[in-house]
Write a protein that holds these residues in place. Structure first.
Motif, PDB file in Angstrom:
ATOM      1  N   VAL A 172       0.881  -1.323   0.141  1.00 34.44           N
ATOM      2  CA  VAL A 172      -0.037   0.040   0.019  1.00 34.44           C
ATOM      3  C   VAL A 172       0.825   1.090   0.030  1.00 34.44           C
ATOM      4  O   VAL A 172       0.398   2.330  -0.464  1.00 34.44           O
ATOM      5  N   LYS A 226      -1.656   8.738   1.908  1.00 29.96           N
ATOM      6  CA  LYS A 226      -2.592   8.223   0.888  1.00 29.96           C
ATOM      7  C   LYS A 226      -2.670   6.681   0.796  1.00 29.96           C
ATOM      8  O   LYS A 226      -3.655   6.249   0.955  1.00 29.96           O
ATOM      9  N   SER A 256      -4.660   5.382   3.913  1.00 24.66           N
ATOM     10  CA  SER A 256      -6.050   5.665   3.892  1.00 24.66           C
ATOM     11  C   SER A 256      -6.649   4.656   3.284  1.00 24.66           C
ATOM     12  O   SER A 256      -7.981   4.547   3.298  1.00 24.66           O
ATOM     13  N   THR A 257      -6.089   3.806   2.318  1.00 26.83           N
ATOM     14  CA  THR A 257      -6.785   2.604   1.379  1.00 26.83           C
ATOM     15  C   THR A 257      -7.066   1.682   2.448  1.00 26.83           C
ATOM     16  O   THR A 257      -7.484   0.561   1.890  1.00 26.83           O
TER      17      THR A 257
END
Ligand SMILES: [Zn+2]
Lengths: 403, 592
Positions: B458, B470, B473-474
Motif C-alpha cells: 500500500v 494516501k 487511507s486505503t
C-alpha cells in the motif's frame, strides 16, 4: 528591509510584536526575557525579529569595552577591578543596544570566544589574547538565533553554552581556550530564536527539551488568513522598493522618527517596569495555577509573572490585571504542558469576575455534584464482619421493587 | 471470628459470583462499600436519590482508564469512603502483603517456596493500578514510593480506585483486594461509605469527555474580553483530539462530511466504524459541543459545525503542522507493557558523514579524515607563539580534523495484518505507527498489508508523507489472514529496493488461516518466514499472548524476535519499534 512599524500586524503574528517589545524593555533594565517564535515559512517570524534591531535604544558602556561593561557595574576581566576614578579616566561611550546573530552552523569559538587572531599575528607586537565571542559581546542586548532546532541538533556544545547563559538571569559563561586562562563572566542577554517545527530536525522540544524550557515564551505563529492582509503586505512590499528609489532620504527620515518614538517608549516603559510589581492576589493566583495543574517548571510561573507585568506596562497601565496574566498563559505554557492541560487552564479562569471572582476557578459549580460530601449518607460495614451470604449484591437484590 | 468461614472460602465464593455476573455484563456491590465490575463507574448526581453508583455498561474499564484496545481485560474495584486522605502507598503495601498472606493460606506448602511466592505476588504488583485522592500508580511503583500526583477531577476523590488485570480464574483476588482496602481506610481513621444501590446503564460520560472542558468561541466563552487567543487554543485542541482519533486533517474532513447534508458524501455508521473504530463517542462529544444535531436526515452538522469545518479548511497548513508535531512525540508511558522473546544478532551497516561544525584536535590519536585547515593554522600560530618558536611551525599537536559522525540507518517495512479483526482501533494504531516512524525518523518507511486472499504494497519505500498518508487511507480491514502471502510480498519489496538495514515489522492479532502454496496456512507462513532469514532481513513480530506458540515458531524460523503485548495500541507499537531500533544501534556500537 521594511521598518518595524510598517510590518503588517494580524491575528497570527501580533503576539510576537508584543513579545519582542516586552523583551527589549526587560533587557534594558537588565532582566533578560527569552522568546522563541515557531511557525511555518512565510509567517514573518525572522522578519519581525530582525526589524526590531532598528528600534533598540542605546546603552552606555566603558569606552571601547568589547564586553559592554556598564560603567556603574563593570564585570569584564579588564575592568571589573578598576575604581570609579580609573573608569572615569577611560571614559564612557554610547552604543546601540547589541543585537547579534548566531547561525545554525556556528562554531563554539565564535559563540563563546577564542584566541584573538589579529593580535596574535600583529607583526610588531604579537600577543596571545582572548577575543570574546558573540555571546559576551551581546551582553546587555539581544542574540538572535534563526533555525535554533538545527543548531540544537548539530551542535550540542553550543546548546550547553546556551543552557548556561539562559539558566539564570543573569546567566553565566565560561570561555576556554587551550593555553590561556579560563575566563568566567556573567552575561545578561535575551535570546530570541526562530524555528520551523515542521522542517528537519523537528520541533525544539523533541531535540533538546531543556533548551526549549529555557524560553520564557513561545509564540506559535499563524499565517495571514485574510485577503486584505495579504494585499496590504504585497502593497507595502512593492511600495517599499519603489519608494526607496524615488525618495530615499525622505523615507529614511520618516522611518527614523518612527523608530525614535519606539526608543522613547521603550525607555519610558523600562522606567515603569522597574516600579511595577505584581499584586499579591495575582501572585497567589499564579501559584494556585501551578499547584492545581501540576506544572513542572518553576520557570514557567516566573515567566508568567515577568510577562504579565511587562504586558501591563506596554499597555501604559501601572496596575497589572488578571487579563495580563491570562494573556500570558498560552505563551508561557504551550511549549511546556500538553494541550489538554493548557485548554483546561485557559478555561478554568473566569476572567470576568471582580477581584474575588478572579480567584474562583470555573467549573467548580459543575463539580459540586461530583464532590458533594453528602452523597453517601450511610456508613458501611466492613467485609470482614460479613457472612459469605452477604457479600455479593446485584442491582436486582438491592432494588427488588423495580423487578 | 465468623465461625468456619475462612478468607479463602469467602474469596473463592466471590470469585465464582464475579465470573457469573461479569459474563452477563453486570457488576456487583461487594459488601456495602465496594462496587466491582469490568466497566467504568459513575455517581448519579442527576438522580434525587443519593448514594447510587451507575455501572456504565458501554464503557470498558481497561479502555476507559488505561487506554486498552481489547475489552474485558481489567477488573475495576471502587471502595467508597467518607471525606479524608488515603495514601496510595499504604494501600499498595497492604495489598502486597495481603496477597502474600492469602497465597500462603491457600497453599501452606508455599511457605517453603518463598522465592516463588514472592514472584507470584510481584507478578500481580505489575497488574494492579491504584488511585486515591493522594496520588496514583502501579502497585509495584507505589510499593517503592514512586507515585504520580492525583489530578483533581479524576477518579478517586471519594473512593479508592483500583484496576486489576485479572482473568476469570483470578477473580477471587478481588475479594482479597477489597477487604484489604477497607482495612486501610479504617486504619486511616476514616469511615466506609455505604453504596445504597447500583444501576446499570449507558452514559455519555467517557474517558476523554473533552466536550466538558473545550469551550468553543460560539459557546460564549466568558474570558473573551481577555483576548482572542483562548478561543483559538480551544479550537486547535479540538482538532487535535479529532486527529488523534481519525488520523489527519483529511480524515477529519471525511468524518465531518459523513454528517453533511450531501447524501453522496454521507458515510454510514458501519462504514465509519470499520475505518476508525468506535466513533459514537466522538459524535456524542460533537453533539455536546453543539456541532452536530439530529435532523430528518439523521445527524447533521449544525451551523457551528459548518464553521468548524470552514476553520479546518482555512487553517489546514497550521493544523497539519500541529498534528505532525503530536505524531512525532514519543509516548510517555515508557517501555512497560510488552515482552520480548528471542534475540536478533544481525549485522548492521553504518553511514558515516563529516560534521563541519566541529573539529577535533587530539595529539594522541592518529586521525584520518578531512584536515580542518583554518583551525590547524590558528592552533599552530598560537602554539608557535606560546612555544616561543622563532618561526611559524606546524606540529602534529596542532592538527585539527573535522569530526566524524556515524549513524545506523534503518529502513522499515511494516507488514500489517488487515484481516477483519484488525478493523477500527488496531488499524488506526498501526497507521499511527507508520506516520510516527516517518515523521520522527530519517529513514524510509514502506507498508504492506494482507487480507482476504492476497497482499498488497500500500506504500512503497518512501520519505514522502503525502504518499504515506494516501496509501494508509486505503487500508480497510476485512476477511481472512493470508500471512504467507503478505510475508512474500514484503520480502520481494525489500529485495527489489535499495534499502539500508531493513527491519520488517509484522503486526497481527491473529494467526494465518489462508494458505499460499499448500493447504496448510500455518505451514506456508512458516515456510515464507525462512525467506526472511535467507534475505538477511531482520524481523520483529508484534502479536498477542493467545497466539504465542505459533508466532514464536514463526519468529524463530525467520531468526527474528517476537514481542507480545496485552494490547495492540499505538503506544505499545511505537515503544516496541523504538526499543528495537535502539537495540540495532547498540549492536552496531558493540561490533564496531
Ligand atoms: Zn569591560
Amino acid at each position: 528591509m521594511i521598518p518595524f512599524y510598517k510590518l503588517e500586524r494580524y491575528e497570527g503574528n501580533e503576539a510576537l510584536f508584543e513579545l519582542v517589545m516586552m523583551s527589549i524593555v526587560s533587557s534594558y533594565v537588565g532582566e533578560p526575557l527569552h522568546v522563541h517564535a515557531e511557525g511555518l515559512r512565510g509567517t514573518g517570524k525572522t522578519t519581525i525579529m530582525r526589524a526590531a534591531r532598528d528600534i533598540l535604544p542605546t546603552i552606555e558602556r566603558i569606552k571601547g569595552c568589547i564586553y559592554n561593561c556598564d560603567p556603574a557595574a563593570p564585570h569584564c576581566p579588564h575592568h571589573k577591578n578598576l575604581s570609579a576614578e580609573e573608569i572615569k579616566a577611560i571614559g564612557v561611550e554610547v552604543i546601540p543596544m547589541p543585537f547579534l546573530e548566531i547561525s545554525h552552523s556556528a562554531k563554539v569559538g565564535t559563540v563563546a570566544g577564542s584566541i584573538d587572531l589579529a593580535r596574535l599575528t600583529d607583526p610588531a607586537h604579537p600577543e596571545a589574547q582572548l577575543l570574546p565571542g558573540i555571546i559576551p559581546q551581546a551582553h546587555r542586548g539581544i542574540i538572535f538565533i534563526d533555525e535554533i532546532n538545527r543548531l540544537a541538533d548539530t551542535s550540542p556544545e553550543i546548546t550547553d553554552i546556551l543552557l548556561d547563559v539562559m539558566g539564570n538571569k543573569p546567566g553565566h559563561l565560561q570561555i576556554e581556550e587551550a593555553g590561556l586562562p579560563v575566563v568566567e563572566i556573567p552575561v545578561s542577554v535575551s535570546v530570541w530564536a526562530a524555528s520551523n517545527p515542521d522542517e528537519e530536525p523537528g520541533p525544539l522540544e523533541e531535540i533538546r527539551r531543556q533548551l526549549s524550557d529555557r524560553f520564557d515564551m513561545v509564540c506559535y505563529m499563524g499565517r495571514p488568513d485574510s485577503l486584505d492582509i495579504l494585499a496590504n503586505m504585497l502593497e507595502e512590499n512593492s511600495h517599499f522598493h519603489k519608494a526607496k528609489q524615488a525618495n530615499e532620504a525622505e523615507t529614511a527620515a520618516a522611518d527614523e522618527s518612527k523608530n525614535e518614538q519606539y526608543r522613547n517608549d521603550i525607555i519610558k516603559w523600562a522606567a515603569m517596569y522597574e516600579k511595577t510589581d505584581l499584586p499579591d492576589f495575582l501572585r497567589n493566583f499564579i501559584a494556585r495555577l501551578y499547584i492545581k495543574h501540576n506544572l513542572e517548571s518553576i520557570r514557567a510561573i516566573q515567566a508568567m509573572q515577568q510577562g504579565a507585568v511587562l504586558h501591563s506596562v506596554l499597555k501604559n497601565r501601572d496596575k497589572v490585571m488578571i487579563t495580563d496574566v491570562t494573556y500570558m498563559i498560552p505563551l508561557v505554557l504551550k511549549h511546556r504542558v500538553d494541550g489538554d492541560t493548557l485548554v483546561r487552564m485557559i478555561n478554568d479562569v473566569d476572567s470576568r469576575g471582580s477581584k474575588d471572582g478572579i480567584l474562583n476557578f470555573k467549573g467548580r459549580k459543575n463539580k459540586k455534584d461530583e464532590s458533594d460530601p453528602e452523597y453517601f449518607q450511610q456508613v458501611a460495614r466492613p467485609l470482614k464482619d460479613m457472612h459469605r451470604g452477604e457479600l455479593v449484591h446485584t442491582e436486582k437484590t438491592l432494588t427488588p421493587s423495580d423487578f | 471470628m465468623l465461625g468456619e468461614e475462612t478468607n479463602v472460602d469467602k474469596a473463592a465464593s466471590v470469585g465464582n459470583y464475579l465470573s457469573l455476573y461479569f459474563g452477563q455484563n453486570q457488576g456487583v456491590r461487594l459488601g456495602e462499600s465496594t462496587v466491582i465490575s469490568r466497566r467504568a463507574h459513575a455517581r448519579m448526581p442527576e438522580k434525587r436519590v443519593k448514594g447510587q453508583i451507575k455501572i456504565l455498561i458501554n464503557r470498558d474499564a481497561g479502555k476507559t482508564y488505561l487506554d486498552y484496545v481489547d475489552v474485558d481485560q481489567v477488573v475495576h474495584i471502587d471502595v467508597y469512603h467518607k471525606a479524608g486522605e488515603i495514601d496510595p502507598r499504604d494501600v499498595a503495601r497492604a495489598i502486597f502483603w495481603a496477597l502474600d498472606e492469602h497465597f500462603l493460606e491457600k497453599d501452606p506448602q508455599l511457605q517453603y517456596a518463598e522465592e516463588e511466592r514472592f514472584k507470584m505476588v510481584s507478578g500481580y504488583a505489575n497488574k494492579i493500578f491504584i488511585t486515591t485522592n493522594q496520588g496514583k500508580g502501579l502497585l509495584y511503583d507505589l510499593f517503592q514510593d514512586v507515585l504520580k500526583p492525583y489530578i483533581e477531577g479524576e477518579e478517586g476523590h471519594d473512593h479508592v480506585h483500583i484496576l486489576a488485570r485479572l482473568n476469570r480464574e483470578e477473580y477471587y483476588l478481588a475479594y482479597v483486594i477489597a477487604e484489604t482496602v477497607e482495612e486501610v481506610i479504617l486504619a486511616s481513621g476514616l469511615k466506609l461509605s455505604k453504596v445504597r444501590n447500583i444501576v446499570h446503564g449507558n452514559q455519555k460520560e467517557e474517558r476523554d469527555s473533552y466536550a466538558g472542558y473545550i469551550k468553543l468561541p460560539w459557546k460564549n466563552f466568558k474570558g473573551q474580553n481577555a483576548h482572542q487567543l483562548p478561543d483559538k487554543e480551544n479550537v486547535n485542541q479540538l482538532i487535535l483530539k479529532l486527529a488523534e482519533k481519525f488520523g489527519g486533517v483529511d480524515e477529519i474532513e471525511e468524518f465531518m462530511e459523513s454528517y453533511s447534508t450531501n447524501i453522496f458524501k454521507r458515510k454510514g455508521i458501519e462504514q465509519q466504524k470499520k475505518k476508525w473504530g468506535d466513533v459514537e463517542h466522538d459524535v456524542e462529544q460533537l453533539e455536546e459541543l453543539g456541532l452536530i444535531k439530529d435532523s430528518i436526515l439523521g445527524k447533521v452538522l449544525t451551523k457551528k459545525g459548518l464553521m468548524l469545518q470552514d476553520f479546518v479548511v482555512k487553517h489546514k497548513c497550521e493544523l497539519e503542522t500541529e498534528i505532525r508535531r503530536n505524531v512525532r512525540k514519543a509516548p510517555s508511558g515508557g517501555s512497560g507493557r510488552f515482552k520480548k522473546l528471542g534475540k536478533v544478532d544481525s549485522k548492521t551497516a553504518q553511514v558515516e558523514y563529516t560534521n563541519r561544525n566541529r573539529t577535533v584536535n587530539d595529539p594522541d590519536k592518529n586521525w584520518s579524515g578531512d584536515l580542518a585547515v583554518p583551525e590547524t593554522i590558528i592552533q599552530a600560530k598560537k602554539n608557535s607563539f606560546l612555544r616561543g618558536d622563532t618561526h611559524f611551525t606546524i606540529k602534529k599537536q596542532d592538527l585539527h580534523f573535522y569530526d566524524k559522525k556515524t549513524y545506523v540507518p534503518i529502513d522499515i517495512c511494516l507488514l500489517i495484518d488487515a484481516s477483519g479483526s484488525m478493523a477500527g482501533d488496531k488499524r488506526q494504531a498501526a497507521c499511527f505507527l507508520a506516520e510516527h516512524l516517518l515523521i520522527s525518523g530519517k529513514e524510509k518507511v514502506a507498508v504492506v498489508t494482507f487480507q482476504e486472499r492476497s497482499s498488497e504494497v500500500v506504500v512503497p519505500f518512501t520519505r514522502n508523507q503525502r504518499v504515506l498518508s494516501k496509501g494508509l487511507s486505503t487500508i480497510s480491514p476485512a476477511g481472512l489472514t493470508p500471512m504467507a502471502n503478505g510475508i512474500m510480498t514484503a520480502v520481494d519489496l525489500i529485495k527489489n529496493n535499495r534499502v539500508k538495514n531493513p527491519l520488517l515489522v509484522l503486526i497481527t492479532d491473529g494467526i494465518p488461516n489462508t494458505p499460499l502454496w499448500t493447504l496448510d496456512a500455518k505451514a506456508d507462513a512458516l515456510e515464507a518466514a525462512t525467506h526472511i532469514k535467507e534475505n538477511k532481513i531482520r524481523l520483529i513480530c508484534i502479536g498477542v499472548e493467545s497466539n504465542r506458540i505459533f508466532l514464536e515458531k514463526l519468529s524463530e524460523r525467520a531468526d527474528g524476535a517476537l514481542y507480545l503485548v496485552d494490547d495492540l495500541n499505538k503506544d505499545n507499537l511505537i515503544n516496541i519499534v523504538r526499543h528495537e531500533k535502539k537495540t540495532m544501534m547498540e549492536t552496531h556500537k558493540n561490533m564496531a
